[in-house]
Design a protein around this motif. Structure first.
Motif, PDB file in Angstrom:
ATOM      1  N   ILE A 114      11.678 -64.019  88.127  1.00 23.58           N
ATOM      2  CA  ILE A 114      11.176 -64.285  86.778  1.00 23.58           C
ATOM      3  C   ILE A 114       9.668 -64.075  86.741  1.00 23.58           C
ATOM      4  CG2 ILE A 114      10.784 -66.090  85.039  1.00 23.58           C
ATOM      5  CD1 ILE A 114      13.513 -67.303  85.968  1.00 23.58           C
ATOM      6  N   ASN A 162      15.278 -66.490  95.050  1.00 26.02           N
ATOM      7  CA  ASN A 162      16.332 -65.761  94.343  1.00 26.02           C
ATOM      8  C   ASN A 162      16.296 -65.871  92.828  1.00 26.02           C
ATOM      9  OD1 ASN A 162      17.411 -64.894  96.805  1.00 26.02           O
ATOM     10  ND2 ASN A 162      18.576 -66.780  97.020  1.00 26.02           N
ATOM     11  N   GLN A 163      15.623 -66.881  92.288  1.00 26.29           N
ATOM     12  CA  GLN A 163      15.578 -67.043  90.837  1.00 26.29           C
ATOM     13  C   GLN A 163      14.166 -67.087  90.283  1.00 26.29           C
ATOM     14  OE1 GLN A 163      17.902 -70.363  89.472  1.00 26.29           O
ATOM     15  NE2 GLN A 163      19.665 -69.770  90.665  1.00 26.29           N
ATOM     16  N   LEU A 164      13.328 -67.934  90.860  1.00 28.37           N
ATOM     17  CA  LEU A 164      12.009 -68.149  90.277  1.00 28.37           C
ATOM     18  C   LEU A 164      11.070 -66.964  90.510  1.00 28.37           C
ATOM     19  CD1 LEU A 164      10.552 -70.140  88.559  1.00 28.37           C
ATOM     20  CD2 LEU A 164       9.924 -71.415  90.589  1.00 28.37           C
ATOM     21  N   LYS A 165      11.019 -66.458  91.718  1.00 28.04           N
ATOM     22  CA  LYS A 165      10.136 -65.322  91.981  1.00 28.04           C
ATOM     23  C   LYS A 165      10.487 -64.095  91.136  1.00 28.04           C
ATOM     24  CE  LYS A 165       7.918 -65.891  96.416  1.00 28.04           C
ATOM     25  NZ  LYS A 165       7.862 -65.337  97.785  1.00 28.04           N
ATOM     26  N   LYS A 170      13.444 -72.628  82.110  1.00 20.27           N
ATOM     27  CA  LYS A 170      13.847 -71.259  81.751  1.00 20.27           C
ATOM     28  C   LYS A 170      13.654 -71.029  80.264  1.00 20.27           C
ATOM     29  CE  LYS A 170      15.785 -67.167  82.218  1.00 20.27           C
ATOM     30  NZ  LYS A 170      15.485 -66.480  80.974  1.00 20.27           N
ATOM     31  N   SER A 209      19.665 -74.311  90.877  1.00 21.20           N
ATOM     32  CA  SER A 209      18.974 -73.502  89.878  1.00 21.20           C
ATOM     33  C   SER A 209      17.751 -74.255  89.346  1.00 21.20           C
ATOM     34  CB  SER A 209      19.928 -73.186  88.725  1.00 21.20           C
ATOM     35  OG  SER A 209      19.326 -72.313  87.797  1.00 21.20           O
ATOM     36  N   ILE A 210      16.892 -73.521  88.624  1.00 24.75           N
ATOM     37  CA  ILE A 210      15.764 -74.172  87.963  1.00 24.75           C
ATOM     38  C   ILE A 210      16.293 -74.895  86.726  1.00 24.75           C
ATOM     39  CG2 ILE A 210      14.084 -72.515  88.830  1.00 24.75           C
ATOM     40  CD1 ILE A 210      14.038 -71.209  86.032  1.00 24.75           C
ATOM     41  N   ILE A 260      14.930 -78.565  91.718  1.00 26.15           N
ATOM     42  CA  ILE A 260      16.070 -77.656  91.775  1.00 26.15           C
ATOM     43  C   ILE A 260      17.307 -78.501  91.467  1.00 26.15           C
ATOM     44  CG2 ILE A 260      17.384 -76.043  93.194  1.00 26.15           C
ATOM     45  CD1 ILE A 260      14.419 -75.224  92.646  1.00 26.15           C
ATOM     46  N   VAL A 317      16.301 -71.041  95.949  1.00 25.05           N
ATOM     47  CA  VAL A 317      16.191 -70.833  94.501  1.00 25.05           C
ATOM     48  C   VAL A 317      14.833 -70.224  94.162  1.00 25.05           C
ATOM     49  CG1 VAL A 317      16.122 -72.016  92.259  1.00 25.05           C
ATOM     50  CG2 VAL A 317      17.864 -72.627  93.956  1.00 25.05           C
ATOM     51  N   HIS A 352      18.172 -75.515  99.013  1.00 20.53           N
ATOM     52  CA  HIS A 352      17.712 -75.245  97.653  1.00 20.53           C
ATOM     53  C   HIS A 352      16.383 -74.501  97.597  1.00 20.53           C
ATOM     54  CE1 HIS A 352      20.445 -78.320  95.423  1.00 20.53           C
ATOM     55  NE2 HIS A 352      20.983 -77.115  95.475  1.00 20.53           N
TER      56      HIS A 352
END
Length: 187
Positions: free
Chosen positions: A127, A122-125, A89, A83-84, A79, A119, A116
């Motif tokens: 996607i 909130n972001q990876l799952k 991405k 963010s990733i 992270i 993330v 972290h």
């Protein structure tokens, strides 16, 4: 089954160490799967801009093939800045939405702060939900304090959680065998 172990960064060592640890725990399960490492650092990346796949370089096309051929994934990512990594991405952006559909995936992440881990949620799952992956519920987040100076995992709780992640992943992989065939039959 072919399982792709994705090292989702082009720098650092901790992510690869954790990924290799899980690979060994998957082997210990005696499932007999074909296990393959995919290190994003080994590829020459191009920014994804919407052109047809055959207009990208050979490495980008090979990356897509590796994801397409896999029956499941263990994804490890650091992270950075909450963010990733952009390279991860960008790799996701290359994939067709059905590439990972109903295929199992387990997530491992590492970072410099305890917050972290959010993330992943909130972001990876989101996607991976878009791809309709079978995301195992027990991701593992590691922190810099879980490693020694040589990047060896020294926290036994982390080892226990990684073993459990491997065990649950194998169960999800077995469950996915029928689901993957059903989606292929639909056309």
């Amino acid at each position: 089954m072919k399982i792709l172990f994705v090292d989702g960064t082009i720098i650092g060592r901790k992510t690869g160490v954790v990924l290799e640890t899980v690979l060994n725990y998957i082997k210990e399960n005696g499932c007999g799967y074909q296990l393959e490492r995919l290190n994003l650092a080994d590829y020459t990346h191009q920014f994804v801009d919407g052109r047809p796949l055959d207009e990208y370089n050979d490495d980008m096309q090979k990356l897509v093939r590796k994801f397409n051929e896999a029956d499941g994934y263990i994804l490890a990512t650091p992270i950075f800045q909450g963010s990733i990594p952009g390279v991860l991405k960008n790799a996701f952006d290359m994939l067709h939405p059905h590439t990972m559909r109903y295929k199992p995936i387990s997530i491992i992440a590492n970072g410099g702060t305890h917050q972290h881990h959010l993330v992943i949620e909130n972001q990876l799952k989101p996607i991976l939900d878009y791809f309709r992956c079978l995301v195992t519920p027990n991701y593992v987040y590691t922190h810099k304090n879980h490693f020694d100076r040589d990047n060896t995992i020294i926290d036994m709780d982390v080892h226990n959680r990684l073993r459990e992640l491997a065990r649950v992943f194998v169960r999800y992989a077995e469950m996915s065998k029928d689901l993957s065939k059903e989606i292929l039959d639909e056309g």
